[in-house]
Write a protein that holds these residues in place. Structure first.
Motif, PDB file in Angstrom:
ATOM      1  N   GLY A 192       0.818  -1.211   0.000  1.00  0.00           N
ATOM      2  CA  GLY A 192       0.000   0.000   0.000  1.00  0.00           C
ATOM      3  C   GLY A 192       0.848   1.255   0.000  1.00  0.00           C
ATOM      4  O   GLY A 192       0.571   2.204  -0.741  1.00  0.00           O
ATOM      5  N   LEU A 193       1.895   1.270   0.823  1.00  0.00           N
ATOM      6  CA  LEU A 193       2.798   2.425   0.850  1.00  0.00           C
ATOM      7  C   LEU A 193       3.553   2.551  -0.476  1.00  0.00           C
ATOM      8  O   LEU A 193       3.759   3.649  -0.986  1.00  0.00           O
ATOM      9  N   ALA A 194       3.953   1.411  -1.034  1.00  0.00           N
ATOM     10  CA  ALA A 194       4.658   1.429  -2.320  1.00  0.00           C
ATOM     11  C   ALA A 194       3.754   1.974  -3.416  1.00  0.00           C
ATOM     12  O   ALA A 194       4.191   2.750  -4.265  1.00  0.00           O
ATOM     13  N   ARG A 195       2.487   1.592  -3.398  1.00  0.00           N
ATOM     14  CA  ARG A 195       1.529   2.077  -4.402  1.00  0.00           C
ATOM     15  C   ARG A 195       1.400   3.598  -4.297  1.00  0.00           C
ATOM     16  O   ARG A 195       1.434   4.311  -5.299  1.00  0.00           O
ATOM     17  N   HIS A 196       1.272   4.109  -3.079  1.00  0.00           N
ATOM     18  CA  HIS A 196       1.181   5.557  -2.874  1.00  0.00           C
ATOM     19  C   HIS A 196       2.464   6.243  -3.343  1.00  0.00           C
ATOM     20  O   HIS A 196       2.418   7.277  -4.013  1.00  0.00           O
ATOM     21  N   TRP A 197       3.606   5.673  -2.989  1.00  0.00           N
ATOM     22  CA  TRP A 197       4.906   6.241  -3.362  1.00  0.00           C
ATOM     23  C   TRP A 197       5.016   6.361  -4.880  1.00  0.00           C
ATOM     24  O   TRP A 197       5.312   7.420  -5.422  1.00  0.00           O
ATOM     25  N   TYR A 198       4.782   5.262  -5.590  1.00  0.00           N
ATOM     26  CA  TYR A 198       4.902   5.275  -7.041  1.00  0.00           C
ATOM     27  C   TYR A 198       3.840   6.168  -7.693  1.00  0.00           C
ATOM     28  O   TYR A 198       4.087   6.775  -8.717  1.00  0.00           O
ATOM     29  N   ALA A 199       2.666   6.253  -7.083  1.00  0.00           N
ATOM     30  CA  ALA A 199       1.588   7.081  -7.657  1.00  0.00           C
ATOM     31  C   ALA A 199       1.889   8.574  -7.543  1.00  0.00           C
ATOM     32  O   ALA A 199       1.351   9.374  -8.311  1.00  0.00           O
TER      33      ALA A 199
END
Length: 184
Positions: free
Chosen positions: A48-55
């Motif tokens: 979830g944090l990775a998704r936010h980071w990349y987004a």
């Protein structure tokens, strides 16, 4: 300096701006024990944090985060960050997804594409990085790309109870120009 998020194409790889579609690859990359050792990454990653980071990377003009893809598949990332506008320098980091893609030239080509882009389209004079002393393969790739060892951070990484040095390397615009035969 990096408001433009380009797609850079080579013979083996294409570099594309990172996005949520690359999260599964990032999680695989960060979860690989060998990649974690080579990058000194003690912590895992939450999807979830990775998704936010990349987004959210597209909105940051002070960094360039690119997914390295081969045949359309995510094989790693390369990043220019820690921009020092007063001194026209920045940091570079790269990580490949793991041993299944090591040795195929993906990292070398990604570095060449990013250096060419940075020195042709920005006023950068210096691009630096750090590599752990035990990572001979990466150090060889960096030297091939024109990076020069400048110093050592002693005992910079504690891994499995042992201390390891970090070798500081950089490439300067005039060195890149002379090596590549290009005017920036």
């Amino acid at each position: 300096m990096f408001a433009d998020k380009p797609t850079l194409s080579g013979e083996r790889v294409t570099l594309v701006p990172v996005g949520p579609e690359h999260v599964e690859g990032l999680v695989e990359l960060i979860s690989d024990p060998e990649v974690r050792r080579l990058t000194g990454s003690h912590a895992g990653v939450d999807a979830g944090l990775a998704r936010h980071w990349y987004a959210t990377r597209a909105g940051h003009a002070d960094r360039l985060d690119l997914a390295i893809t081969a045949g359309g598949a995510y094989v790693g990332e390369i990043v220019l960050n820690e921009v020092d506008t007063a001194n026209l320098s920045c940091n570079m980091r790269i990580a490949l997804i793991g041993p299944r893609v090591f040795g195929k030239g993906y990292g070398s080509e990604a570095i060449e594409l990013v250096l060419s882009h940075a020195f042709r389209t920005t006023p950068l004079h210096r691009i630096r990085l750090g590599v752990y002393a035990f990572n001979d393969r990466a150090r060889h790739v960096y030297e091939k790309a024109g990076f020069v060892a400048e110093g050592v951070e002693r005992d910079a990484l504690l891994w499995d109870g042992a201390w390891h040095d970090c070798v500081l390397m950089a490439v300067l615009r005039p060195e890149w120009q002379a090596r590549s035969g290009r005017l920036a």
